[in-house]
Design a protein around this motif. Structure first.
Motif, PDB file in Angstrom:
ATOM      1  N   LYS A 214     -99.274   7.749  41.913  1.00 10.98           N
ATOM      2  CA  LYS A 214    -100.472   7.124  41.331  1.00 10.98           C
ATOM      3  C   LYS A 214    -101.757   7.845  41.745  1.00 10.98           C
ATOM      4  O   LYS A 214    -102.796   7.683  41.093  1.00 10.98           O
ATOM      5  N   SER A 215    -101.688   8.635  42.807  1.00  8.04           N
ATOM      6  CA  SER A 215    -102.884   9.358  43.271  1.00  8.04           C
ATOM      7  C   SER A 215    -103.255  10.508  42.352  1.00  8.04           C
ATOM      8  O   SER A 215    -104.320  11.108  42.490  1.00  8.04           O
ATOM      9  N   GLY A 216    -102.345  10.836  41.457  1.00  9.65           N
ATOM     10  CA  GLY A 216    -102.600  11.947  40.543  1.00  9.65           C
ATOM     11  C   GLY A 216    -102.144  13.282  41.073  1.00  9.65           C
ATOM     12  O   GLY A 216    -102.436  14.327  40.477  1.00  9.65           O
ATOM     13  N   ALA A 217    -101.425  13.278  42.191  1.00  6.83           N
ATOM     14  CA  ALA A 217    -100.936  14.531  42.766  1.00  6.83           C
ATOM     15  C   ALA A 217     -99.990  15.229  41.791  1.00  6.83           C
ATOM     16  O   ALA A 217     -99.242  14.586  41.048  1.00  6.83           O
ATOM     17  N   TRP A 218    -100.037  16.554  41.808  1.00  6.84           N
ATOM     18  CA  TRP A 218     -99.151  17.342  40.955  1.00  6.84           C
ATOM     19  C   TRP A 218     -97.758  17.355  41.593  1.00  6.84           C
ATOM     20  O   TRP A 218     -97.531  17.970  42.618  1.00  6.84           O
ATOM     21  N   LEU A 240     -89.030  10.667  40.361  1.00  6.02           N
ATOM     22  CA  LEU A 240     -88.228  11.602  39.575  1.00  6.02           C
ATOM     23  C   LEU A 240     -88.870  11.896  38.223  1.00  6.02           C
ATOM     24  O   LEU A 240     -88.872  13.041  37.766  1.00  6.02           O
ATOM     25  N   ARG A 241     -89.431  10.889  37.585  1.00 10.74           N
ATOM     26  CA  ARG A 241     -90.094  11.118  36.288  1.00 10.74           C
ATOM     27  C   ARG A 241     -91.316  12.018  36.452  1.00 10.74           C
ATOM     28  O   ARG A 241     -91.607  12.858  35.597  1.00 10.74           O
ATOM     29  N   ALA A 242     -92.038  11.835  37.562  1.00 14.69           N
ATOM     30  CA  ALA A 242     -93.226  12.657  37.802  1.00 14.69           C
ATOM     31  C   ALA A 242     -92.856  14.076  38.213  1.00 14.69           C
ATOM     32  O   ALA A 242     -93.542  15.040  37.851  1.00 14.69           O
ATOM     33  N   ALA A 271     -79.062  12.880  37.299  1.00 14.53           N
ATOM     34  CA  ALA A 271     -79.509  12.884  35.901  1.00 14.53           C
ATOM     35  C   ALA A 271     -80.558  13.960  35.659  1.00 14.53           C
ATOM     36  O   ALA A 271     -80.817  14.339  34.514  1.00 14.53           O
ATOM     37  N   TYR A 272     -81.157  14.470  36.749  1.00 10.24           N
ATOM     38  CA  TYR A 272     -82.209  15.479  36.620  1.00 10.24           C
ATOM     39  C   TYR A 272     -81.722  16.891  36.937  1.00 10.24           C
ATOM     40  O   TYR A 272     -82.344  17.866  36.517  1.00 10.24           O
TER      41      TYR A 272
END
Length: 307
Positions: A214-218, A240-242, A271-272
């Motif tokens: 949520k912090s916006g980190a890459w 995992l989605r991020a 799954a990833y």
């Protein structure tokens, strides 16, 4: 003349058990010795290597960048020698940076041994609230080693970067929340080299993962060092989605008493991409030129396109 028949000596059950234990111990020692003395592949000139050192139920990761070296954790108290042996075989005689992700013994236990043995430039330790500061001998030994060595100690904040030279950059991503546990105090870092990227989560659990996301980190990466050794407490869908990793690694012991890796983690992570495991492959080495990542381990050889 009648030949005298030799009477067979019948061993008692306890004697049989003792012999079996001796034989098993000898076999384990032989396997451990061969494994601990296994050669380490040299890092190609101009490339970067990430070594996941097999320390059993714990974590230790060596980053051998073009100009600097970083050690993330050093396993349990009895694994400092294993880590030092690995560093020696890798040709590493100093560390520019050592990171103790959080104050659990399976992560920082061997760091004092390393710091007492070779030069270390700076040590990163998390800034803990008073109620989480451990009173353990493991933590005290680490602080004593840092003080005696004279190396600098620093509590990094999210967003800080360390230039490792040759285009390699290490970025601190977390924690970004007030930690409610030692696991969630884990220093989370991202490593970039060209188009290749790695994410190291320590033992961060779902709450810390979500806060960082949520912090916006890459977070998007090629290789994800999953949190907490494959526990269901970590590596949740939000992360995992991020991150969308192409592969995941975990460090753990084959005979751990926690049931790691938990089946829920395996289902989510697989799954990833491929899950690389030290309990199956021993030491795992990633080498990259910034475009392709080569993966090597015991019975393991793989290639990942980072582009």
């Amino acid at each position: 003349m009648t030949a005298r028949r030799r009477r067979k000596t019948k061993l008692k059950p306890l004697e049989l058990l003792a012999l079996a234990l001796v034989a098993a111990a000898a076999l384990l020692w032989e396997q451990w010795s061969a494994k601990s003395a296994a050669p380490v592949l040299a890092r190609p000139e101009g490339q970067l290597a990430v070594h996941v050192i097999d320390v059993g139920q714990g974590l230790s990761v060596l980053i051998d960048a073009p100009e600097k070296t970083v050690l993330i954790d050093a396993g349990e108290n009895d694994k400092g020698g294993v880590v030092l042996g690995y560093l020696e075989r890798a040709g590493i005689d100093h560390l520019d940076l050592a990171i103790g992700t959080h104050a659990h013994s399976d992560h920082i236990g061997g760091l004092d041994t390393v710091i007492n043995a070779i030069p270390v430039g700076t040590v990163f330790l998390g800034d803990l609230p008073d109620d989480l500061v451990p009173a353990t001998k493991t933590f005290t030994d680490l602080l004593d080693a840092i003080e005696n060595s004279g190396c600098a100690v620093h509590s990094p904040a999210a967003g800080e970067t360390v230039d490792l030279g040759g285009g390699a950059l290490l970025t601190v991503l977390g924690p970004v929340m007030e930690p409610d546990s030692l696991n969630n105090s884990s220093i989370v870092t991202r490593l970039d080299f060209g188009e290749a990227s790695f994410l190291f989560m320590g033992d961060a659990e779902e709450e810390s993962e979500e806060a960082i996301a949520k912090s916006g980190a890459w977070l998007e990466c090629d290789i994800l060092g999953a949190g907490h050794h494959g526990s269901n407490t970590s590596t949740h869908e939000t992360l995992l989605r991020a991150a969308e990793p192409k592969a995941v690694f975990i460090s753990l012991s084959s005979d751990n008493s926690y049931g790691f890796p938990h089946k829920e983690f395996v289902k989510r992570a697989s799954a990833y991409g491929t899950i690389y495991r030290t309990d199956l492959s021993g030491d795992i080495m990633f080498t990259t030129d910034g475009e392709t990542i080569h993966v090597a381990g015991n019975g393991l050889e793989d290639t990942i396109d980072a582009r």
